[in-house]
Design a protein around this motif. Structure first.
Motif, PDB file in Angstrom:
ATOM      1  N   GLU A  32      36.092  39.547  48.337  1.00 24.57           N
ATOM      2  CA  GLU A  32      37.200  38.881  48.109  1.00 24.57           C
ATOM      3  C   GLU A  32      37.975  39.198  46.385  1.00 24.57           C
ATOM      4  O   GLU A  32      37.405  39.880  45.840  1.00 24.57           O
ATOM      5  CB  GLU A  32      37.100  37.343  47.809  1.00 24.57           C
ATOM      6  CG  GLU A  32      36.516  36.770  49.130  1.00 24.57           C
ATOM      7  CD  GLU A  32      34.911  36.313  48.840  1.00 24.57           C
ATOM      8  OE1 GLU A  32      34.496  37.249  47.883  1.00 24.57           O
ATOM      9  OE2 GLU A  32      34.499  35.449  49.408  1.00 24.57           O
ATOM     10  N   VAL A  34      39.409  38.389  43.250  1.00 24.63           N
ATOM     11  CA  VAL A  34      39.186  36.944  42.439  1.00 24.63           C
ATOM     12  C   VAL A  34      40.076  36.986  41.266  1.00 24.63           C
ATOM     13  O   VAL A  34      40.679  37.906  40.715  1.00 24.63           O
ATOM     14  CB  VAL A  34      37.838  36.848  42.148  1.00 24.63           C
ATOM     15  CG1 VAL A  34      37.035  36.520  43.435  1.00 24.63           C
ATOM     16  CG2 VAL A  34      37.177  37.812  41.328  1.00 24.63           C
ATOM     17  N   LYS A  43      39.065  32.293  44.047  1.00 28.38           N
ATOM     18  CA  LYS A  43      39.341  33.408  45.023  1.00 28.38           C
ATOM     19  C   LYS A  43      40.779  33.387  45.175  1.00 28.38           C
ATOM     20  O   LYS A  43      41.449  32.216  45.370  1.00 28.38           O
ATOM     21  CB  LYS A  43      38.789  33.149  46.621  1.00 28.38           C
ATOM     22  CG  LYS A  43      38.928  34.115  47.523  1.00 28.38           C
ATOM     23  CD  LYS A  43      38.367  33.622  48.893  1.00 28.38           C
ATOM     24  CE  LYS A  43      38.672  32.341  49.294  1.00 28.38           C
ATOM     25  NZ  LYS A  43      37.874  31.954  50.538  1.00 28.38           N
TER      26      LYS A  43
END
Length: 203
Positions: A32, A34, A43
């Protein structure tokens, strides 16, 4: 007493003293995208933003790029790290690193090969379904406290814009701007956006 986990934080390695720094951030390999706010991992709302989000982003970046060409200010879009230091600019002492959808920086001294260190003059966040109230609240506080002169929140689905302008160290909201309104930036002098025209082909 154990505190409840923030709703959009990701599974993370154990941090010394419960806080992460930009030095930690540089070592991560999360799937992801971040961000780091007050030493906590968040996130990014959408690692792959939806089509409307992308269309609004590309269109606004293009307008800003053309307007700023030949001027001192520069526009950047995500992924682009903005670090907010408190005192020291050393990596291990920076606990706030975000990737705004769009930002404009007018002080070239704030730019380096890794992004921007210090407050941009303008930050634009384009909302996605995954944005949480916690994230928006923390970013509002972060941008205000570090002196981001102007903060735009664009809701692409509803085709409206909310602008916060920094006055005497506090954000003053514009009220909701929508079709028929013309946005005029105070941070980027002379830049205007006719919202009816801008959103006209976004669907």
């Amino acid at each position: 007493m154990e505190t409840e986990r923030e709703p959009n934080t990701v599974e993370e390695p154990k941090a010394a003293y419960g806080l992460y720094s930009y030095a930690d951030y540089l070592t991560w390999q999360f799937e992801e995208v971040v961000e780091l706010i007050k030493g906590k991992i968040f996130k990014k709302a959408a690692a792959a933003p939806n089509r409307i989000h992308q269309k609004v982003s590309v269109k606004l970046v293009s307008r800003l790029y053309v307007f700023l060409e030949g001027k001192k200010c520069q526009v950047y879009d995500a992924p682009f790290d903005v670090r907010f230091p408190k005192g020291s600019k050393e990596d291990h002492k920076i606990h706030d690193v975000v990737q705004p959808d769009i930002c404009v920086i007018c002080d070239p001294e704030k730019l380096d090969d890794r992004g921007c260190i210090g407050a941009p003059d303008l930050i634009v966040e384009i909302l996605s379904p995954g944005n949480s109230k916690t994230e928006l609240k923390l970013k509002y506080e972060l941008y205000e406290s570090h002196g981001v002169r102007e903060y735009w929140i664009i809701h692409p689905e509803n085709q409206n814009v909310l602008i916060y302008t920094l006055i005497n160290g506090k954000y003053v909201p514009s009220g909701l701007l929508t079709s028929g309104d013309v946005v005029e930036s105070t941070a980027i002098e002379g830049f205007k956006l006719d919202l009816e025209e801008f959103f006209g082909d976004i669907e």
